[in-house]
Design an enzyme around this catalytic site. Structure first.
Site, PDB file in Angstrom:
ATOM      1  N   CYS A   9     140.238 111.100  31.333  1.00 48.05           N
ATOM      2  CA  CYS A   9     140.968 112.017  32.211  1.00 48.05           C
ATOM      3  C   CYS A   9     142.476 111.778  32.137  1.00 48.05           C
ATOM      4  O   CYS A   9     143.267 112.719  32.100  1.00 48.05           O
ATOM      5  CB  CYS A   9     140.582 111.834  33.676  1.00 48.05           C
ATOM      6  SG  CYS A   9     138.855 111.539  33.980  1.00 48.05           S
ATOM      7  N   ASP A  10     142.878 110.522  32.158  1.00 47.90           N
ATOM      8  CA  ASP A  10     144.286 110.221  32.427  1.00 47.90           C
ATOM      9  C   ASP A  10     145.049 109.569  31.277  1.00 47.90           C
ATOM     10  O   ASP A  10     146.257 109.379  31.380  1.00 47.90           O
ATOM     11  CB  ASP A  10     144.372 109.297  33.662  1.00 47.90           C
ATOM     12  CG  ASP A  10     143.797 109.977  34.903  1.00 47.90           C
ATOM     13  OD1 ASP A  10     143.959 111.204  35.025  1.00 47.90           O
ATOM     14  OD2 ASP A  10     143.176 109.291  35.731  1.00 47.90           O
ATOM     15  N   CYS A  43     139.426 106.388  34.765  1.00 48.86           N
ATOM     16  CA  CYS A  43     138.942 107.328  33.753  1.00 48.86           C
ATOM     17  C   CYS A  43     139.965 107.537  32.647  1.00 48.86           C
ATOM     18  O   CYS A  43     140.914 108.306  32.817  1.00 48.86           O
ATOM     19  CB  CYS A  43     138.584 108.664  34.412  1.00 48.86           C
ATOM     20  SG  CYS A  43     137.983 109.887  33.239  1.00 48.86           S
TER      21      CYS A  43
END
Ligand code: NAP
Length: 311
Positions: free
Chosen positions: A138-139, A135
């Site tokens: 997300c990261d 992701c």
């Protein structure tokens, strides 16, 4: 007639299922949540979540899930380990086979999510959350000023690589062929980007850094020449597709060509009383907050349906 009939059963305990649990529990429907194969869903394997509103400093994915679970429990949601083996949605109440027992439910909320596809390398699995991610949204932020790799050749891979150029100094796009599934426009954008470097006809054999618990590089192999190389990157993002966890509903609900549950008005399936929310029906946004949003919608639909049917 079965002795106990549940007003609602929720399949899945990720962000979407837990939001549905909070809402249905507060409506006094005593939901039963089946936690599924991956309790907590995809958030439970992420680290810091910085884009869920309400947490100015961010929150660890597993902690966010735990908080939601406690919130649902406080209002009377019941949790059970286990997953659905099969369901009969042609009968009322619905019959849900869990293997050891069958549960009957007036309504069903399917929040079984989608699982990111992984390469399946032991070194990759060992480093998920330590430089290996599925992701970028997300990261990506954690890779500011670093060199990273994205694996895949579809639209997701292009989108993730383009997004990651905001943080990384260089993004290697590793693809196993030299033909791409990605749409021309997305591919052209990626090709034109000065920070993106394509590495085609190449597969990852090993993620380096298991001992150090952080990605140190990738051992790759050119599939045409057999030549092996080391790519010094600090992160590897997988974008090789997702598998919606909906196979058990084939034939009973409408699934699209990739197996996602088709819904109308966000969460309605073709069977009245059955609702789908989160990543099992959303191939486009796939965010924790959108999954929570559709979980809420499914819960409100359940309330409405039960009220209309005299409960
Ligand atoms: P996808 O189109 O199925 O592409 C998956 C890619 O991963 C393919 O290039 C495939 O390679 C590769 N791959 C699969 N398994 C692999 C493995 N084990 N090892 C190495 N590579 C592997 O999936 P997606 O990119 O997630 O897209 C899914 C759908 O969502 C598509 O319809 C896409 O158009 C859509 N989408 C649209 C947008 C947008 O429009 N902005 C953004 C994201 C996704 P091969 O080609 O060799 O099979």
């Amino acid at each position: 007639m079965p002795e106990t009939i549940r007003d609602t059963v929720i399949l899945g305990s990720g962000c979407s299922g837990l939001t549905a649990a909070i809402y249905t529990a507060r409506a006094n429907l005593k939901p039963l949540v089946l936690e599924g194969h991956e309790p907590g869903g995809q958030l439970s394997i992420t680290t810091l979540v910085e884009n869920f509103p309400g947490f100015p400093e961010g929150i660890q994915g597993p902690q966010l899930i735990e908080n939601m679970k406690q919130q649902a429990s406080r209002f009377g949601a019941e949790f059970r380990m286990g997953h659905l083996v099969s369901a009969d949605l042609s009968k009322r109440p619905f019959a849900l086979d869990l293997g050891a027992e069958t549960i009957h439910a007036r309504t069903l909320i399917i929040a079984s999510g989608a699982s990111a596809r992984w390469l399946g390398l032991p070194s990759e699995q060992a480093l998920i959350g330590h430089g290996v991610s599925s992701c970028a949204t997300c990261d990506g932020f954690f890779f500011s000023g670093k060199e990273i790799a994205v694996i895949g050749g579809g639209d997701s891979a292009m989108e993730e690589a383009l997004f990651l150029t905001r943080f990384a100094t260089r993004v290697f796009m590793i693809h196993r062929r030299d033909q791409f599934r990605a749409s021309r426009i997305m591919l052209d954008r990626a090709i034109a980007h000065p920070k993106i470097q394509f590495v085609t006809n190449t597969v990852v054999e090993e993620v380096l850094g298991v001992e150090e618990k952080e990605v140190k590089g990738l051992r790759t192999r050119n599939v045409l020449t057999g030549e092996e190389s080391i790519l010094h990157v600090s992160g590897m993002f997988l974008a090789i597709g997702h598998e919606p966890n909906a196979k058990m509903f084939a034939g009973q609900l409408d699934l699209d060509e990739d197996g996602y549950i088709k819904t109308q008005n966000y969460v309605l399936t073709r069977v009245q009383g059955v609702y789908a929310c989160g990543d099992v029906q959303d191939r486009r946004y796939r965010q924790a907050i959108t999954a929570a949003g559709t979980g809420c919608m499914a819960a409100l639909e359940v309330e409405k349906y039960l009220e209309e049917h005299g409960r």
